[in-house]
Design an enzyme around this catalytic site. Structure first.
Site, PDB file in Angstrom:
ATOM      1  N   GLY A   1       0.671  -1.268  -0.217  1.00  8.44           N
ATOM      2  CA  GLY A   1       0.230  -0.666   0.140  1.00  8.44           C
ATOM      3  C   GLY A   1       0.515   0.929   0.199  1.00  8.44           C
ATOM      4  O   GLY A   1       0.199   2.052   0.451  1.00  8.44           O
TER       5      GLY A   1
ATOM      6  N   MET B   1      -4.133  -6.367  -7.656  1.00  7.37           N
ATOM      7  CA  MET B   1      -3.146  -7.923  -8.428  1.00  7.37           C
ATOM      8  C   MET B   1      -4.475  -8.417  -8.702  1.00  7.37           C
ATOM      9  O   MET B   1      -4.701  -9.631  -9.450  1.00  7.37           O
ATOM     10  CB  MET B   1      -2.482  -8.790  -8.064  1.00  7.37           C
ATOM     11  CG  MET B   1      -1.364  -7.672  -7.378  1.00  7.37           C
ATOM     12  SD  MET B   1      -0.071  -6.991  -8.487  1.00  7.37           S
ATOM     13  CE  MET B   1      -0.069  -8.535  -9.669  1.00  7.37           C
TER      14      MET B   1
ATOM     15  N   ASN C   1      -5.698   3.324 -12.334  1.00 10.28           N
ATOM     16  CA  ASN C   1      -4.959   2.580 -12.140  1.00 10.28           C
ATOM     17  C   ASN C   1      -3.189   3.204 -12.575  1.00 10.28           C
ATOM     18  O   ASN C   1      -3.142   4.123 -13.050  1.00 10.28           O
ATOM     19  CB  ASN C   1      -4.959   1.360 -13.159  1.00 10.28           C
ATOM     20  CG  ASN C   1      -3.644   0.458 -12.702  1.00 10.28           C
ATOM     21  OD1 ASN C   1      -3.692   0.083 -11.642  1.00 10.28           O
ATOM     22  ND2 ASN C   1      -3.195   0.115 -13.807  1.00 10.28           N
TER      23      ASN C   1
ATOM     24  N   HIS D   1       0.621   2.407 -13.869  1.00 14.09           N
ATOM     25  CA  HIS D   1       1.162   1.508 -14.213  1.00 14.09           C
ATOM     26  C   HIS D   1       2.611   2.162 -13.992  1.00 14.09           C
ATOM     27  O   HIS D   1       3.035   3.116 -14.973  1.00 14.09           O
ATOM     28  CB  HIS D   1       0.497   1.313 -16.183  1.00 14.09           C
ATOM     29  CG  HIS D   1       1.633   0.035 -16.403  1.00 14.09           C
ATOM     30  ND1 HIS D   1       1.166  -1.677 -16.455  1.00 14.09           N
ATOM     31  CD2 HIS D   1       2.309   0.379 -16.898  1.00 14.09           C
ATOM     32  CE1 HIS D   1       2.437  -2.239 -16.851  1.00 14.09           C
ATOM     33  NE2 HIS D   1       3.489  -1.000 -17.260  1.00 14.09           N
TER      34      HIS D   1
ATOM     35  N   THR E   1       9.302   6.275  -6.242  1.00 14.14           N
ATOM     36  CA  THR E   1       9.595   8.006  -5.072  1.00 14.14           C
ATOM     37  C   THR E   1       9.549   8.962  -5.980  1.00 14.14           C
ATOM     38  O   THR E   1       9.086   9.992  -5.752  1.00 14.14           O
ATOM     39  CB  THR E   1      10.528   7.156  -4.550  1.00 14.14           C
ATOM     40  OG1 THR E   1      11.888   7.830  -5.750  1.00 14.14           O
ATOM     41  CG2 THR E   1      10.814   6.474  -3.799  1.00 14.14           C
TER      42      THR E   1
END
Length: 208
Positions: free
Chosen positions: A12, A91, A108, A110, A178
């Site tokens: 998470g 997933m 989402n 990616h 990051t």
């Protein structure tokens, strides 16, 4: 106020980026109503509880068939009446019924610059392994709406990250998270929460 439901399968970290974004004002006019995981051991559930967000597990192992799991997942999501569903390391293959019900309301993240290194089989470290194998000099992350394809929905935001000499898949994964993922996911949610994103003819446009 945009009501957000977050679906997550693991640690998470993107969920934490969203929580932090709401706390520090990067994300306005939005709140997380629920965090749902298919994995009872997902640390994301603990992150949710630590931040006083309802945390729910709907595991496919609790059901005899995939259809029963899908029905339970949709029912649980519907309980919280989300305006936006965020896949933050989820997933689970979403059922078509859910995608159609929440058309242009599921996003989402990616870990690549779509259309590079995306589609079936490109997830987790596999994405970064492929980028290094191909020798690209830039990779990054993409936030996109979810449709019935794999990584084929309208692109909302992208951010590039350099590939450096000596990178391993693990090092590159960390840099992409990051420097890209944890930045553009909150930004995309903020844009949606404030009515800045429109989808026309399969393309997402940002109204600045």
């Amino acid at each position: 106020m945009l009501r957000i439901g977050v679906l997550v399968s693991g640690g998470g970290t993107n969920l934490q980026a969203i929580i932090d974004g709401i706390r520090n004002g990067v994300v306005t006019n939005a709140g997380i109503e629920v965090v749902i995981s298919n994995n009872p051991g997902a640390y994301a559930l603990q992150r949710a509880m630590d931040n006083n967000i309802p945390a729910v597990c709907v595991s496919p192992k609790s059901f005899e068939t995939r259809d029963e799991f899908n029905e339970a997942l949709i029912a649980k999501i519907d309980e919280y009446h989300p305006d936006l569903i965020v896949l933050a390391g989820c997933m689970v293959v979403l059922p078509a019924e859910l995608i159609n019900k929440y058309a242009n309301r599921i996003i989402n993240i990616h870990p690549a610059l779509i259309p590079s290194f995306c589609g079936k089989g490109f997830y987790g470290l596999h994405v970064h392994e492929a980028a290094l194998e191909r020798g690209v000099k830039l990779t990054g992350a993409t936030v996109h709406f979810v449709d019935e394809g794999t990584d084929t929905g309208p692109i909302i935001l992208q951010k590039a990250v350099p590939v450096l000499k000596g990178d391993t898949p693990e090092i590159l994964q960390k840099r992409v998270m990051t420097e890209a993922e944890w930045k553009i996911m909150p930004q995309a949610i903020n844009l949606i929460a404030n009515g800045k994103v429109k989808v026309e003819n399969g393309i997402a446009w940002i109204d600045e």
